[in-house]
Design a protein around this motif. Structure first.
Motif, PDB file in Angstrom:
ATOM      1  N   GLU A 235       0.823  -1.222   0.000  1.00 23.34           N
ATOM      2  CA  GLU A 235       0.000   0.000   0.000  1.00 23.34           C
ATOM      3  C   GLU A 235       0.859   1.274   0.000  1.00 23.34           C
ATOM      4  OE1 GLU A 235      -1.116  -2.798   1.552  1.00 23.34           O
ATOM      5  OE2 GLU A 235      -2.665  -2.833   0.002  1.00 23.34           O
ATOM      6  N   GLU A 236       2.060   1.162   0.618  1.00 22.30           N
ATOM      7  CA  GLU A 236       2.923   2.347   0.686  1.00 22.30           C
ATOM      8  C   GLU A 236       3.385   2.817  -0.695  1.00 22.30           C
ATOM      9  OE1 GLU A 236       6.025   2.540   3.654  1.00 22.30           O
ATOM     10  OE2 GLU A 236       5.101   0.898   4.749  1.00 22.30           O
ATOM     11  N   TYR A 237       3.223   1.917  -1.666  1.00 26.97           N
ATOM     12  CA  TYR A 237       3.702   2.244  -3.019  1.00 26.97           C
ATOM     13  C   TYR A 237       2.588   2.723  -3.943  1.00 26.97           C
ATOM     14  CZ  TYR A 237       8.161   0.316  -1.735  1.00 26.97           C
ATOM     15  OH  TYR A 237       9.361   0.112  -1.131  1.00 26.97           O
ATOM     16  N   LYS A 238       1.367   2.641  -3.447  1.00 27.73           N
ATOM     17  CA  LYS A 238       0.218   2.988  -4.304  1.00 27.73           C
ATOM     18  C   LYS A 238       0.353   4.381  -4.929  1.00 27.73           C
ATOM     19  CE  LYS A 238      -2.690  -0.394  -4.630  1.00 27.73           C
ATOM     20  NZ  LYS A 238      -3.770  -0.817  -3.794  1.00 27.73           N
ATOM     21  N   GLN A 239       0.956   5.304  -4.162  1.00 28.67           N
ATOM     22  CA  GLN A 239       1.097   6.685  -4.666  1.00 28.67           C
ATOM     23  C   GLN A 239       1.981   6.760  -5.926  1.00 28.67           C
ATOM     24  OE1 GLN A 239       3.813   9.226  -2.378  1.00 28.67           O
ATOM     25  NE2 GLN A 239       3.994   7.558  -0.899  1.00 28.67           N
ATOM     26  N   TYR A 240       2.803   5.709  -6.156  1.00 23.45           N
ATOM     27  CA  TYR A 240       3.704   5.735  -7.312  1.00 23.45           C
ATOM     28  C   TYR A 240       3.098   5.061  -8.543  1.00 23.45           C
ATOM     29  CZ  TYR A 240       7.069   6.919  -3.695  1.00 23.45           C
ATOM     30  OH  TYR A 240       7.713   7.525  -2.665  1.00 23.45           O
ATOM     31  N   PHE A 241       1.965   4.438  -8.344  1.00 19.73           N
ATOM     32  CA  PHE A 241       1.335   3.652  -9.408  1.00 19.73           C
ATOM     33  C   PHE A 241       1.135   4.467 -10.691  1.00 19.73           C
ATOM     34  CE2 PHE A 241      -1.811   0.200 -10.403  1.00 19.73           C
ATOM     35  CZ  PHE A 241      -0.952  -0.837 -10.102  1.00 19.73           C
ATOM     36  N   SER A 242       0.718   5.720 -10.492  1.00 16.72           N
ATOM     37  CA  SER A 242       0.392   6.563 -11.654  1.00 16.72           C
ATOM     38  C   SER A 242       1.638   6.940 -12.467  1.00 16.72           C
ATOM     39  CB  SER A 242      -0.319   7.834 -11.189  1.00 16.72           C
ATOM     40  OG  SER A 242       0.529   8.504 -10.294  1.00 16.72           O
ATOM     41  N   LEU A 243       2.829   6.641 -11.930  1.00 15.77           N
ATOM     42  CA  LEU A 243       4.046   6.946 -12.688  1.00 15.77           C
ATOM     43  C   LEU A 243       4.307   5.879 -13.762  1.00 15.77           C
ATOM     44  CD1 LEU A 243       6.406   7.994  -9.750  1.00 15.77           C
ATOM     45  CD2 LEU A 243       5.226   9.491 -11.360  1.00 15.77           C
ATOM     46  N   LEU A 244       3.500   4.821 -13.712  1.00 15.23           N
ATOM     47  CA  LEU A 244       3.681   3.727 -14.680  1.00 15.23           C
ATOM     48  C   LEU A 244       2.602   3.772 -15.754  1.00 15.23           C
ATOM     49  CD1 LEU A 244       4.375   0.762 -12.211  1.00 15.23           C
ATOM     50  CD2 LEU A 244       6.042   2.137 -13.450  1.00 15.23           C
ATOM     51  N   PRO A 245       2.917   3.287 -16.962  1.00 15.95           N
ATOM     52  CA  PRO A 245       1.880   3.231 -17.988  1.00 15.95           C
ATOM     53  C   PRO A 245       0.766   2.245 -17.600  1.00 15.95           C
ATOM     54  CG  PRO A 245       3.920   2.263 -18.790  1.00 15.95           C
ATOM     55  CD  PRO A 245       4.208   2.804 -17.431  1.00 15.95           C
ATOM     56  N   LEU A 246      -0.412   2.471 -18.170  1.00 15.26           N
ATOM     57  CA  LEU A 246      -1.589   1.678 -17.813  1.00 15.26           C
ATOM     58  C   LEU A 246      -1.349   0.165 -17.956  1.00 15.26           C
ATOM     59  CD1 LEU A 246      -4.461   2.167 -16.866  1.00 15.26           C
ATOM     60  CD2 LEU A 246      -5.190   2.084 -19.253  1.00 15.26           C
ATOM     61  N   ALA A 247      -0.663  -0.234 -19.037  1.00 20.12           N
ATOM     62  CA  ALA A 247      -0.450  -1.672 -19.278  1.00 20.12           C
ATOM     63  C   ALA A 247       0.336  -2.295 -18.132  1.00 20.12           C
ATOM     64  CB  ALA A 247       0.277  -1.875 -20.604  1.00 20.12           C
TER      65      ALA A 247
ATOM     66  N   GLN B 214       0.497  -1.109 -15.041  1.00 14.84           N
ATOM     67  CA  GLN B 214      -0.373  -1.101 -13.848  1.00 14.84           C
ATOM     68  C   GLN B 214      -1.290  -2.320 -13.867  1.00 14.84           C
ATOM     69  OE1 GLN B 214      -2.555   2.571 -13.415  1.00 14.84           O
ATOM     70  NE2 GLN B 214      -0.792   3.850 -13.859  1.00 14.84           N
ATOM     71  N   GLN B 215      -1.823  -2.621 -15.056  1.00  9.84           N
ATOM     72  CA  GLN B 215      -2.741  -3.770 -15.169  1.00  9.84           C
ATOM     73  C   GLN B 215      -2.005  -5.082 -14.925  1.00  9.84           C
ATOM     74  OE1 GLN B 215      -4.231  -2.827 -19.057  1.00  9.84           O
ATOM     75  NE2 GLN B 215      -6.033  -1.744 -18.252  1.00  9.84           N
ATOM     76  N   GLN B 216      -0.763  -5.146 -15.448  1.00  9.14           N
ATOM     77  CA  GLN B 216       0.045  -6.371 -15.254  1.00  9.14           C
ATOM     78  C   GLN B 216       0.300  -6.583 -13.753  1.00  9.14           C
ATOM     79  OE1 GLN B 216       3.866  -6.228 -17.386  1.00  9.14           O
ATOM     80  NE2 GLN B 216       4.625  -7.842 -16.032  1.00  9.14           N
ATOM     81  N   ILE B 217       0.597  -5.514 -13.047  1.00 11.41           N
ATOM     82  CA  ILE B 217       0.873  -5.619 -11.602  1.00 11.41           C
ATOM     83  C   ILE B 217      -0.396  -6.007 -10.837  1.00 11.41           C
ATOM     84  CG2 ILE B 217       1.530  -4.274  -9.541  1.00 11.41           C
ATOM     85  CD1 ILE B 217       3.489  -2.733 -11.442  1.00 11.41           C
ATOM     86  N   ASP B 218      -1.500  -5.401 -11.224  1.00 16.77           N
ATOM     87  CA  ASP B 218      -2.786  -5.689 -10.558  1.00 16.77           C
ATOM     88  C   ASP B 218      -3.156  -7.166 -10.627  1.00 16.77           C
ATOM     89  OD1 ASP B 218      -3.710  -3.443  -9.334  1.00 16.77           O
ATOM     90  OD2 ASP B 218      -4.595  -2.595 -11.152  1.00 16.77           O
ATOM     91  N   LYS B 219      -2.690  -7.834 -11.689  1.00 11.99           N
ATOM     92  CA  LYS B 219      -3.070  -9.241 -11.894  1.00 11.99           C
ATOM     93  C   LYS B 219      -2.367 -10.192 -10.932  1.00 11.99           C
ATOM     94  CE  LYS B 219      -4.501  -9.111 -16.674  1.00 11.99           C
ATOM     95  NZ  LYS B 219      -3.825  -8.969 -17.959  1.00 11.99           N
ATOM     96  N   PHE B 220      -1.247  -9.752 -10.331  1.00 10.25           N
ATOM     97  CA  PHE B 220      -0.552 -10.652  -9.402  1.00 10.25           C
ATOM     98  C   PHE B 220      -1.440 -10.942  -8.199  1.00 10.25           C
ATOM     99  CE2 PHE B 220       3.394  -8.915 -11.413  1.00 10.25           C
ATOM    100  CZ  PHE B 220       3.901 -10.130 -11.852  1.00 10.25           C
ATOM    101  N   ARG B 221      -1.400 -12.166  -7.739  1.00 13.04           N
ATOM    102  CA  ARG B 221      -2.244 -12.565  -6.625  1.00 13.04           C
ATOM    103  C   ARG B 221      -1.676 -12.056  -5.288  1.00 13.04           C
ATOM    104  NH1 ARG B 221      -3.725 -18.833  -5.390  1.00 13.04           N
ATOM    105  NH2 ARG B 221      -4.987 -18.429  -3.567  1.00 13.04           N
ATOM    106  N   TYR B 222      -0.343 -12.146  -5.168  1.00 12.89           N
ATOM    107  CA  TYR B 222       0.277 -11.812  -3.881  1.00 12.89           C
ATOM    108  C   TYR B 222       0.925 -10.427  -3.918  1.00 12.89           C
ATOM    109  CZ  TYR B 222      -0.392 -16.771  -3.101  1.00 12.89           C
ATOM    110  OH  TYR B 222      -0.948 -18.009  -2.964  1.00 12.89           O
TER     111      TYR B 222
END
Ligand SMILES: CC(C)(COP(=O)(O)OP(=O)(O)OC[C@H]1O[C@@H](n2cnc3c(N)ncnc32)[C@H](O)[C@@H]1OP(=O)(O)O)[C@@H](O)C(=O)NCCC(=O)NCCS
Length: 217
Positions: A17-29, A31-39
């Motif tokens: 969660e501490e990294y959520k603020q950096y998510f927008s620095l990455l391209p959408l694709a 972000q989606q790839q990371i979101d798919k990880f289970r752990y």
């Protein structure tokens, strides 16, 4: 640009969660790839690796994060668009990341040293490699061969489409472009025509990486 290897061991107490603020620095694709990880640990490994290579590119090439765009070759090896002289390769394992940057093509692989699985060696390694592991009788040697094989196919860029038993990393012409570093319980192999033997491996804590990421925008 100096050729360098970076090693980052993650702090298991630090939440994704501490990294959520950096998510927008990455391209959408991405972000989606990371979101798919289970752990969360896999999300963290992927997010930190991608943000940190962006930081290194900004620092070394004087670029802005928004100007960075990655492409992949047909086997999935990522490269930086618009700068053929900058090469990098990323590897992650639970719970660490290794990143190599170079002015020459590079392949990097990191593994945590655990119990050697000789069934894997018998199945995927060639006879000289198997003999090297058996004559040394230490888990470290199994992981040395494993990471060297991975670093080699990642350097080449064709990944697993190269059969793992079709080349021998103990053979001198291949071995001379491979270099292995042991750091804590981890082993990192680097494949490059650049001589990495005297290259300094920069060890970073997760906190120091976070400090770097604050400079990204
Ligand atoms: C994809 C592969 C290239 C590396 O996979 P891996 O060792 O599981 O994972 P690593 O963390 O070391 O490397 C993954 C990173 O390599 C890069 N990569 C992907 N395809 C690549 C390729 N063809 N060449 C070079 N680098 C590649 C990417 O940056 C990727 O990160 P991403 O997934 O966040 O995009 C492939 O070799 C593989 O699947 N290997 C596992 C095979 C195995 O089980 N070996 C055991 C016996 S040696």
């Amino acid at each position: 640009m100096k050729d360098k290897i970076y090693f980052i061991e993650l702090n298991e107490d630090k939440k994704y969660e501490e990294y959520k603020q950096y998510f927008s620095l990455l391209p959408l694709a991405k972000q989606q790839q990371i979101d798919k990880f289970r752990y969360d640990i896999d999300k963290k490994l992927s997010l930190i690796a991608d943000l940190f290579i962006r930081f290194l590119i900004c620092q070394n090439l004087n670029l802005h994060n928004k100007e960075i765009s990655f492409e992949k070759n047909s086997f999935g090896k990522p490269y930086l668009m618009g700068n053929a002289e900058f090469h990098f390769n990323i590897s992650h394992t639970r719970n660490a990341i290794a990143i190599g940057i170079s002015s020459n093509p590079i392949g990097v692989d990191i593994e945590k040293i655990k119990c050697a699985d000789l069934k894997i060696a018998e199945r995927f390694f060639c006879s000289n490699e198997l003999e090297y592991i058996q004559s040394n009788k230490q888990d470290r040697f199994f992981y040395e061969i494993w990471t060297k094989k991975e670093a080699y196919i990642k350097w080449d860029g064709r990944g697993l489409s190269i059969p793992l038993d079709s080349f021998d990393v103990t053979e001198s012409t291949i071995d001379k472009i491979l270099h292995t570093i042991t750091i804590h319980d981890y082993i990192i192999s680097i494949c490059s025509r650049q001589d990495f033997s005297g290259t300094w491996c920069m060890e970073l804590t997760e906190d120091s990486v976070l400090d770097c990421l604050q400079k990204l925008s």
